[in-house]
Design a protein around this motif. Structure first.
Motif, PDB file in Angstrom:
ATOM      1  N   ARG A 155       0.943  -1.336   0.082  1.00 44.84           N
ATOM      2  CA  ARG A 155       0.092   0.052  -0.089  1.00 44.84           C
ATOM      3  C   ARG A 155       0.851   1.295  -0.037  1.00 44.84           C
ATOM      4  NH1 ARG A 155      -3.124   3.557   3.670  1.00 44.84           N
ATOM      5  NH2 ARG A 155      -1.918   2.952   5.487  1.00 44.84           N
ATOM      6  N   ILE A 156       1.940   1.337   0.597  1.00 43.16           N
ATOM      7  CA  ILE A 156       2.759   2.285   0.786  1.00 43.16           C
ATOM      8  C   ILE A 156       3.617   2.550  -0.270  1.00 43.16           C
ATOM      9  CG2 ILE A 156       4.920   3.355   1.789  1.00 43.16           C
ATOM     10  CD1 ILE A 156       4.175   2.009   4.715  1.00 43.16           C
ATOM     11  N   TYR A 157       3.814   1.422  -1.188  1.00 40.42           N
ATOM     12  CA  TYR A 157       4.600   1.546  -2.440  1.00 40.42           C
ATOM     13  C   TYR A 157       3.727   2.020  -3.467  1.00 40.42           C
ATOM     14  CZ  TYR A 157       6.589  -0.166  -6.982  1.00 40.42           C
ATOM     15  OH  TYR A 157       6.940  -0.240  -8.277  1.00 40.42           O
ATOM     16  N   GLU A 158       2.333   1.749  -3.497  1.00 42.02           N
ATOM     17  CA  GLU A 158       1.441   2.249  -4.346  1.00 42.02           C
ATOM     18  C   GLU A 158       1.351   3.849  -4.016  1.00 42.02           C
ATOM     19  OE1 GLU A 158       0.188   0.816  -7.063  1.00 42.02           O
ATOM     20  OE2 GLU A 158       1.216  -1.207  -6.721  1.00 42.02           O
ATOM     21  N   TRP A 159       0.913   4.218  -2.643  1.00 42.49           N
ATOM     22  CA  TRP A 159       1.017   5.540  -2.581  1.00 42.49           C
ATOM     23  C   TRP A 159       2.251   6.402  -2.912  1.00 42.49           C
ATOM     24  CZ3 TRP A 159       4.304   7.847   1.038  1.00 42.49           C
ATOM     25  CH2 TRP A 159       3.996   9.258   1.640  1.00 42.49           C
ATOM     26  N   SER A 160       3.392   5.897  -2.811  1.00 40.34           N
ATOM     27  CA  SER A 160       4.590   6.439  -3.406  1.00 40.34           C
ATOM     28  C   SER A 160       4.663   6.864  -4.722  1.00 40.34           C
ATOM     29  CB  SER A 160       5.910   5.642  -2.850  1.00 40.34           C
ATOM     30  OG  SER A 160       5.835   4.560  -3.999  1.00 40.34           O
ATOM     31  N   LYS A 161       3.862   6.408  -5.592  1.00 38.22           N
ATOM     32  CA  LYS A 161       3.862   6.597  -6.913  1.00 38.22           C
ATOM     33  C   LYS A 161       3.012   7.847  -7.057  1.00 38.22           C
ATOM     34  CE  LYS A 161       2.981   2.363  -8.369  1.00 38.22           C
ATOM     35  NZ  LYS A 161       2.868   1.160  -8.946  1.00 38.22           N
ATOM     36  N   LYS A 162       2.035   8.180  -6.269  1.00 37.55           N
ATOM     37  CA  LYS A 162       1.007   9.278  -6.472  1.00 37.55           C
ATOM     38  C   LYS A 162       1.538  10.523  -5.433  1.00 37.55           C
ATOM     39  CE  LYS A 162      -2.085   6.226  -5.501  1.00 37.55           C
ATOM     40  NZ  LYS A 162      -3.581   5.366  -5.055  1.00 37.55           N
ATOM     41  N   THR A 163       2.111  10.187  -4.376  1.00 38.27           N
ATOM     42  CA  THR A 163       2.089  11.371  -3.410  1.00 38.27           C
ATOM     43  C   THR A 163       2.835  12.571  -3.903  1.00 38.27           C
ATOM     44  OG1 THR A 163       2.997  12.004  -1.218  1.00 38.27           O
ATOM     45  CG2 THR A 163       4.101  10.206  -2.253  1.00 38.27           C
ATOM     46  N   SER A 164       2.637  13.710  -3.403  1.00 42.20           N
ATOM     47  CA  SER A 164       3.350  14.952  -4.104  1.00 42.20           C
ATOM     48  C   SER A 164       4.558  15.229  -3.089  1.00 42.20           C
ATOM     49  CB  SER A 164       2.464  16.083  -4.163  1.00 42.20           C
ATOM     50  OG  SER A 164       1.656  16.348  -2.847  1.00 42.20           O
ATOM     51  N   ASP A 165       4.330  14.981  -1.577  1.00 45.57           N
ATOM     52  CA  ASP A 165       5.480  15.579  -0.825  1.00 45.57           C
ATOM     53  C   ASP A 165       5.963  14.324  -0.107  1.00 45.57           C
ATOM     54  OD1 ASP A 165       3.689  14.848   1.159  1.00 45.57           O
ATOM     55  OD2 ASP A 165       4.210  16.827   2.150  1.00 45.57           O
ATOM     56  N   GLY A 166       5.335  13.195  -0.300  1.00 49.55           N
ATOM     57  CA  GLY A 166       6.131  11.765   0.240  1.00 49.55           C
ATOM     58  C   GLY A 166       6.001  11.915   1.981  1.00 49.55           C
ATOM     59  N   SER A 167       4.941  12.726   2.629  1.00 49.65           N
ATOM     60  CA  SER A 167       5.276  12.692   3.842  1.00 49.65           C
ATOM     61  C   SER A 167       3.742  12.111   4.618  1.00 49.65           C
ATOM     62  CB  SER A 167       5.248  14.049   4.520  1.00 49.65           C
ATOM     63  OG  SER A 167       4.085  15.066   4.587  1.00 49.65           O
ATOM     64  N   LEU A 168       3.805  11.775   5.683  1.00 49.18           N
ATOM     65  CA  LEU A 168       2.752  11.082   6.494  1.00 49.18           C
ATOM     66  C   LEU A 168       1.499  11.906   6.307  1.00 49.18           C
ATOM     67  CD1 LEU A 168       4.343   9.769   9.879  1.00 49.18           C
ATOM     68  CD2 LEU A 168       3.406   8.244   7.896  1.00 49.18           C
ATOM     69  N   SER A 169       1.553  13.162   6.392  1.00 49.45           N
ATOM     70  CA  SER A 169       0.230  14.063   6.218  1.00 49.45           C
ATOM     71  C   SER A 169      -0.494  13.734   4.945  1.00 49.45           C
ATOM     72  CB  SER A 169       0.617  15.500   6.462  1.00 49.45           C
ATOM     73  OG  SER A 169       1.373  16.022   5.377  1.00 49.45           O
ATOM     74  N   ASP A 170       0.283  13.031   3.822  1.00 53.57           N
ATOM     75  CA  ASP A 170      -0.421  13.129   2.601  1.00 53.57           C
ATOM     76  C   ASP A 170      -1.130  11.661   2.741  1.00 53.57           C
ATOM     77  OD1 ASP A 170      -1.003  14.600   0.170  1.00 53.57           O
ATOM     78  OD2 ASP A 170       0.989  13.406  -0.888  1.00 53.57           O
ATOM     79  N   PHE A 171      -1.077  10.758   3.734  1.00 51.60           N
ATOM     80  CA  PHE A 171      -1.981   9.758   3.713  1.00 51.60           C
ATOM     81  C   PHE A 171      -3.335  10.020   4.250  1.00 51.60           C
ATOM     82  CE2 PHE A 171       1.982   7.243   4.017  1.00 51.60           C
ATOM     83  CZ  PHE A 171       1.777   6.350   3.201  1.00 51.60           C
ATOM     84  N   ASP A 172      -4.474   9.400   3.469  1.00 55.39           N
ATOM     85  CA  ASP A 172      -5.652   9.276   4.070  1.00 55.39           C
ATOM     86  C   ASP A 172      -5.613   8.505   5.573  1.00 55.39           C
ATOM     87  OD1 ASP A 172      -6.698  10.867   2.001  1.00 55.39           O
ATOM     88  OD2 ASP A 172      -7.141   9.175   0.868  1.00 55.39           O
ATOM     89  N   ILE A 173      -5.143   7.117   5.213  1.00 52.39           N
ATOM     90  CA  ILE A 173      -5.010   6.522   6.432  1.00 52.39           C
ATOM     91  C   ILE A 173      -3.781   6.271   6.720  1.00 52.39           C
ATOM     92  CG2 ILE A 173      -5.690   4.314   7.618  1.00 52.39           C
ATOM     93  CD1 ILE A 173      -8.080   4.089   5.667  1.00 52.39           C
TER      94      ILE A 173
END
Length: 692
Positions: A155-173
């Motif tokens: 899940r983190i890997y998939e998120w890493s391809k979309k996140t803009s700043d790569g920080s925890l505050s960019d997660f929904d959960i």
């Protein structure tokens, strides 16, 4: 960084003080904004900040609600930083203020100021994803993670391809903390050389998120962070920074500076918990899941060492808890004339002061050292550079924990207080703590003896609003006696906007009729404003009991009453209170400060008791003892000024805008009957007072 000469005609030749005075004048740059209102207090503060920065001096400035503090320090800070190639470090206590600065104030100033500047939020590096560590963790999934953890990694890997700043505050959960710890940025493992622009990984895969953030931070003219991170970073610097405090050539502004001392004392000392030790060991090897770095290396000897230390560590913390129970039991016998404390009573302590060295036998530091030696051998033999780096970081952390356990047991640091803290849902997590009794010496050395400015501001710093000497208590506590002191007051008309009621007929809390009298007067004043009230308590149990007893009254009145600690999260409770205009909220400690309810919804603040702190925390107890030991008066030097500041914080909840009106009610007759009561009244802005 854009130099001043590129972005303003006269560069640093412009007199900063005159420039700032003009910007805040009735016809200045700010007057072009639609909602601008000339405030002489704001202009006075801004000019004082400009003077302090220009002269490399320190400034303590109390500015009441409504002054517009943030612009009064941001504008001179930005102009000074850009003209002199310096970095403005702005530290706040609350997330709300951080967000206001980053999302509202700084973007607005970017549009209107005659200089170009860059700003950034500074977060702890553990908030950022290191893409190189993620890459490596994906390759070693079988050795490091259980199958649910492997799914979380995906899940983190998939998120890493979309996140803009790569920080925890960019997660929904937010991700699982254990999995995140394997992929977040860490000192020693994530560096410019390994993950940055020039690194092999960076060239092939793009640079990691923390290194991108690091570049933004280094090039920013203004950095915003919180006090916790500020003092954590300050404590992590081995030596004083030449020409700056956290960065070369910086200067620091503390907003919400009234919390500086408490935050500093929590982050300057040591704290080592049973969970931290277990976590550091499980990173190498977790016997339950049979996962960890050692699983990827198939190292039997080191695995056995970890298993042994986990067992010894559990015994160590069990022994610490047993020793604490004995101390508590003997204190109970001394206090109550003997008798066994019940198990429920014994579990009541949360922080217990430890006054002797070698509380328990040290059965952990030697095994940790043996493990560190074994891991050092593995590092030498490791053919995988990345695994080697991870092991080096594990060894560094184990070394820190070993030193901290030894320091706690030896109690060799002078003028420190030591205590054990119990936390967690079942009160099962134990932490060993030590902190300097007085942080002023440390802060004086690290903040105020350098050749760069430190500005401290808050709406509540003074113990007396009628005299500049009211700031002496704060400046002494944080070690900035050399600073210029300024109280600019407030643009609000308290004589028209606020009235104070003091109830003389209140009995002493130890008397039988106290609870009934408290209920009677709360009912009386709640009816007066038809709700719209905060009722502030200093005792959690009493608050809950009064809340239960008054439920029928509120039902009859048709008013909702929110009571803190009854299951609703604090932030949710506050939002509901704001939305339901007539509602009443019963709150303790956290509602006395940092809560903003403008408008009619808060028209009445009832203070049930003057907020003298009970010396039940080891740090407060030790501060009081230190004053008494040198022949001082702990009540006048510590307890009274602390209570006055908290009282001012509570009163400050009421008037938040120029159109707010309301009443303050004090249900503690000591404000009228005791000599020190006048000190509380002197700390408030001038307003009508009625005694009932």
């Amino acid at each position: 960084m854009i130099s001043a000469s590129e972005s303003q005609p006269a560069g640093s030749g412009i007199d900063l003080v005159k420039q700032v005075e003009e910007i805040f004048s009735p016809t200045g740059l700010l007057s072009r904004a639609k909602n601008f209102e000339y405030r002489p207090q704001q202009q006075q503060m801004a000019v004082a900040v400009a003077r302090a920065l220009q002269a490399r001096e320190h400034l303590v400035v109390e500015a009441g609600t409504g002054v517009g503090k943030s612009l009064a320090y941001l504008i001179p800070a930005i102009l000074f930083a850009t003209a002199n190639s310096k970095k403005a470090v702005v530290s706040t206590h609350t997330i709300n203020l951080q967000e206001q600065l980053i999302e509202k104030d700084l973007p607005m100033l970017e549009k209107i100021l005659p200089v170009k500047f860059h700003f950034a939020m500074l977060k702890g590096r553990g908030n950022y994803l290191c893409t190189r560590r993620l890459h490596k963790a994906m390759q070693q999934t079988d050795g490091l993670f259980t199958s649910p953890e492997a799914q979380e990694l995906r899940r983190i890997y998939e998120w890493s391809k979309k996140t803009s700043d790569g920080s925890l505050s960019d997660f929904d959960i937010e991700p699982d903390a254990k999995v995140w710890s394997h992929v977040c940025s860490e000192r020693g493992i994530c560096s410019p050389r390994i993950c940055g622009y020039a690194s092999e990984f960076g060239k092939e895969n793009g640079i990691c998120f923390f290194q991108r953030a690091r570049n933004r931070i280094l090039s920013a003219d203004v950095l915003v962070l919180n006090h916790t991170l500020f003092f954590t970073l300050l404590g992590g610097l081995d030596d004083e920074m030449e020409g700056g405090i956290l960065f070369k050539n910086d200067f620091v502004i503390f907003d919400e500076a009234h919390t500086m001392e408490n935050v500093a004392s929590r982050h300057i000392g040591l704290s080592v918990s049973s969970g931290q030790v277990r976590y550091a060991l499980n990173r190498l090897w977790n016997p339950r899941t049979e996962k960890g770095l050692l699983a990827t290396l198939r190292q039997g000897k080191a695995v056995q060492l970890v298993a042994d230390i986990l067992s010894e560590s559990d015994k160590f913390f069990e022994n610490v808890e047993a020793a604490c129970e004995e101390i508590q039991k003997s204190a109970g016998k001394n206090k109550f004339g003997g008798g066994e404390n019940s198990s429920a009573q014994r579990r009541e302590w949360k922080e217990l002061r430890i006054r002797r060295a070698e509380l328990v036998k040290d059965n952990v530091t030697l095994p940790i050292q043996r493990l560190r030696e074994a891991v050092s051998e593995l590092i030498k033999l490791s053919e995988d550079k990345d695994i080697g780096q991870e092991l080096i970081e594990c060894n560094r952390r184990l070394g820190e924990l070993k030193v901290e356990v030894a320091e706690f047991l030896s109690q060799q640091a002078e003028d420190h207080v030591y205590w054990v803290e119990r936390a967690g849902k079942a009160q099962r997590s134990l932490a060993l703590n030590a902190a300097p009794i007085d942080v002023a010496d440390y802060l004086r050395r690290r903040l105020f003896e350098g050749d760069t400015s430190v500005v401290m501001t808050s709406a509540t710093l003074a113990t007396n609003t009628k005299s500049q000497a009211g700031l002496n208590y704060f400046s002494k506590r944080v070690g900035c006696e050399s600073a210029t002191m300024l109280q600019v007051g407030t643009p609000f008309d308290y004589e028209q906007q606020m009235k104070l009621f003091a109830v003389k007929k209140m009995p002493d809390p130890r008397e039988a009729g106290y609870a009934d009298a408290l209920i009677h007067w709360i009912e009386h004043f709640v009816k007066l404003t038809h709700g719209k009230a905060f009722v502030l308590f200093t005792n959690f149990k009493l608050m809950q009991e009064i809340g239960r007893q008054m439920q029928a009254f509120f039902d009859q009145l048709g008013i909702e009453c929110f009571v803190q600690g009854t299951g609703t999260p604090r932030s949710t409770m506050l939002e509901r209170f704001k939305a339901d205009v007539d509602s009443v909220l019963f709150g303790t400690d956290s509602f006395w400060q940092g809560v903003d309810v403008p408008g009619e919804a808060l028209s009445n603040v009832i203070i049930t008791r003057l907020p003298f702190a009970v010396p039940d925390h080891p740090l407060i107890e030790a501060r009081i003892e230190a004053i008494e030991a040198r022949g001082g008066n702990s009540f006048g030097e510590f307890s009274l000024p602390e209570a006055i500041l908290k009282f001012r914080q509570g009163v400050g909840r009421l008037i938040r805008t120029k159109t707010d009106t309301g009443i303050i009610v004090v249900l503690d007759n000591r404000i009228l009957t005791k000599q020190y009561g006048q000190s509380f009244l002197d700390a408030l802005p001038k307003c009508p007072v009625e005694i009932v």
